[in-house]
Design a protein around this motif. Structure first.
Motif, PDB file in Angstrom:
ATOM      1  N   TYR A   1      36.865  43.561  51.075  1.00 32.60           N
ATOM      2  CA  TYR A   1      37.231  44.967  50.983  1.00 32.60           C
ATOM      3  C   TYR A   1      38.486  45.231  51.820  1.00 32.60           C
ATOM      4  CZ  TYR A   1      32.939  46.107  48.537  1.00 32.60           C
ATOM      5  OH  TYR A   1      31.945  46.186  47.590  1.00 32.60           O
ATOM      6  N   TYR A   2      39.415  45.951  51.231  1.00 28.55           N
ATOM      7  CA  TYR A   2      40.681  46.272  51.867  1.00 28.55           C
ATOM      8  C   TYR A   2      40.873  47.783  51.939  1.00 28.55           C
ATOM      9  CZ  TYR A   2      41.832  41.453  50.533  1.00 28.55           C
ATOM     10  OH  TYR A   2      41.831  40.092  50.371  1.00 28.55           O
TER      11      TYR A   2
ATOM     12  N   GLU B   1      40.211  40.034  39.867  1.00 29.85           N
ATOM     13  CA  GLU B   1      41.363  40.784  40.337  1.00 29.85           C
ATOM     14  C   GLU B   1      40.915  41.886  41.304  1.00 29.85           C
ATOM     15  OE1 GLU B   1      44.264  40.257  36.429  1.00 29.85           O
ATOM     16  OE2 GLU B   1      43.577  42.239  37.017  1.00 29.85           O
ATOM     17  N   ARG B   2      41.861  42.319  42.097  1.00 25.07           N
ATOM     18  CA  ARG B   2      41.574  43.411  43.018  1.00 25.07           C
ATOM     19  C   ARG B   2      41.218  44.672  42.243  1.00 25.07           C
ATOM     20  NH1 ARG B   2      46.358  44.313  46.846  1.00 25.07           N
ATOM     21  NH2 ARG B   2      47.222  45.329  44.983  1.00 25.07           N
TER      22      ARG B   2
ATOM     23  N   PHE C   1      39.949  49.266  48.349  1.00 27.75           N
ATOM     24  CA  PHE C   1      39.987  48.339  47.236  1.00 27.75           C
ATOM     25  C   PHE C   1      39.039  47.186  47.568  1.00 27.75           C
ATOM     26  CE2 PHE C   1      43.738  49.663  44.741  1.00 27.75           C
ATOM     27  CZ  PHE C   1      44.267  50.617  45.590  1.00 27.75           C
ATOM     28  N   ARG C   2      38.719  46.408  46.547  1.00 26.29           N
ATOM     29  CA  ARG C   2      37.925  45.208  46.794  1.00 26.29           C
ATOM     30  C   ARG C   2      38.335  44.123  45.820  1.00 26.29           C
ATOM     31  NH1 ARG C   2      31.833  47.087  44.769  1.00 26.29           N
ATOM     32  NH2 ARG C   2      32.321  47.259  42.530  1.00 26.29           N
ATOM     33  N   GLN C   3      38.096  42.892  46.234  1.00 32.22           N
ATOM     34  CA  GLN C   3      38.396  41.748  45.378  1.00 32.22           C
ATOM     35  C   GLN C   3      37.247  40.765  45.475  1.00 32.22           C
ATOM     36  OE1 GLN C   3      42.193  39.837  46.023  1.00 32.22           O
ATOM     37  NE2 GLN C   3      42.161  38.988  43.962  1.00 32.22           N
TER      38      GLN C   3
ATOM     39  N   TRP D   1      48.926  48.086  53.534  1.00 29.17           N
ATOM     40  CA  TRP D   1      47.658  47.382  53.328  1.00 29.17           C
ATOM     41  C   TRP D   1      47.198  46.742  54.619  1.00 29.17           C
ATOM     42  CZ3 TRP D   1      45.132  47.266  48.605  1.00 29.17           C
ATOM     43  CH2 TRP D   1      45.847  47.805  47.531  1.00 29.17           C
TER      44      TRP D   1
END
Length: 118
Positions: free
Chosen positions: A93-94, A43-44, A36-38, A108
């Motif tokens: 980035y997650y 928003e993510r 994922f990215r924010q 996470w």
């Protein structure tokens, strides 16, 4: 499972980076995983995911053809290869993991910042 993303940094537009998600605790091969990215002020956003065995990897249309997700279960790691980076790719980035392919991501890691300069 505990997750940690790293490998972010500053890169010029058109450049490449590879992010790594390192997993510890329960064997990473038990989990489906994703990125994922924010971006600042946004928003993510889901980037893509890969099944626990390494198949079924896909990315969203905005990064398709530029980003590739892979994993090495022997090393308990997942990767996000990012090519042809654009300023709009600037984000934290997650990586995340889940036990059910069609379920929510429940685990996470801390993110890593990617900054793309124009």
């Amino acid at each position: 499972v505990q997750l940690q993303a790293y490998g972010g940094g500053l890169v010029q537009a058109g450049g490449s980076l590879r992010l790594t998600c390192a997993a510890s605790g329960r064997a990473f091969r038990a989990y489906h995983a994703g990125w994922f990215r924010q971006a600042p002020g946004k928003e993510r956003e889901f980037v893509g995911e890969i099944a626990r065995g390494g198949g079924g990897a896909y990315t969203v249309d905005s990064v398709k053809g530029r980003f590739t997700i892979s994993r090495d279960n022997a090393k308990n790691t997942m990767y996000l290869q990012m090519n042809s980076l654009e300023p709009d790719d600037t984000a934290v980035y997650y990586c995340a993991a889940k036990t059910i392919l069609t379920g929510p991501f429940a685990y996470w890691g801390k993110g890593t910042l990617v900054t793309v300069s124009s």
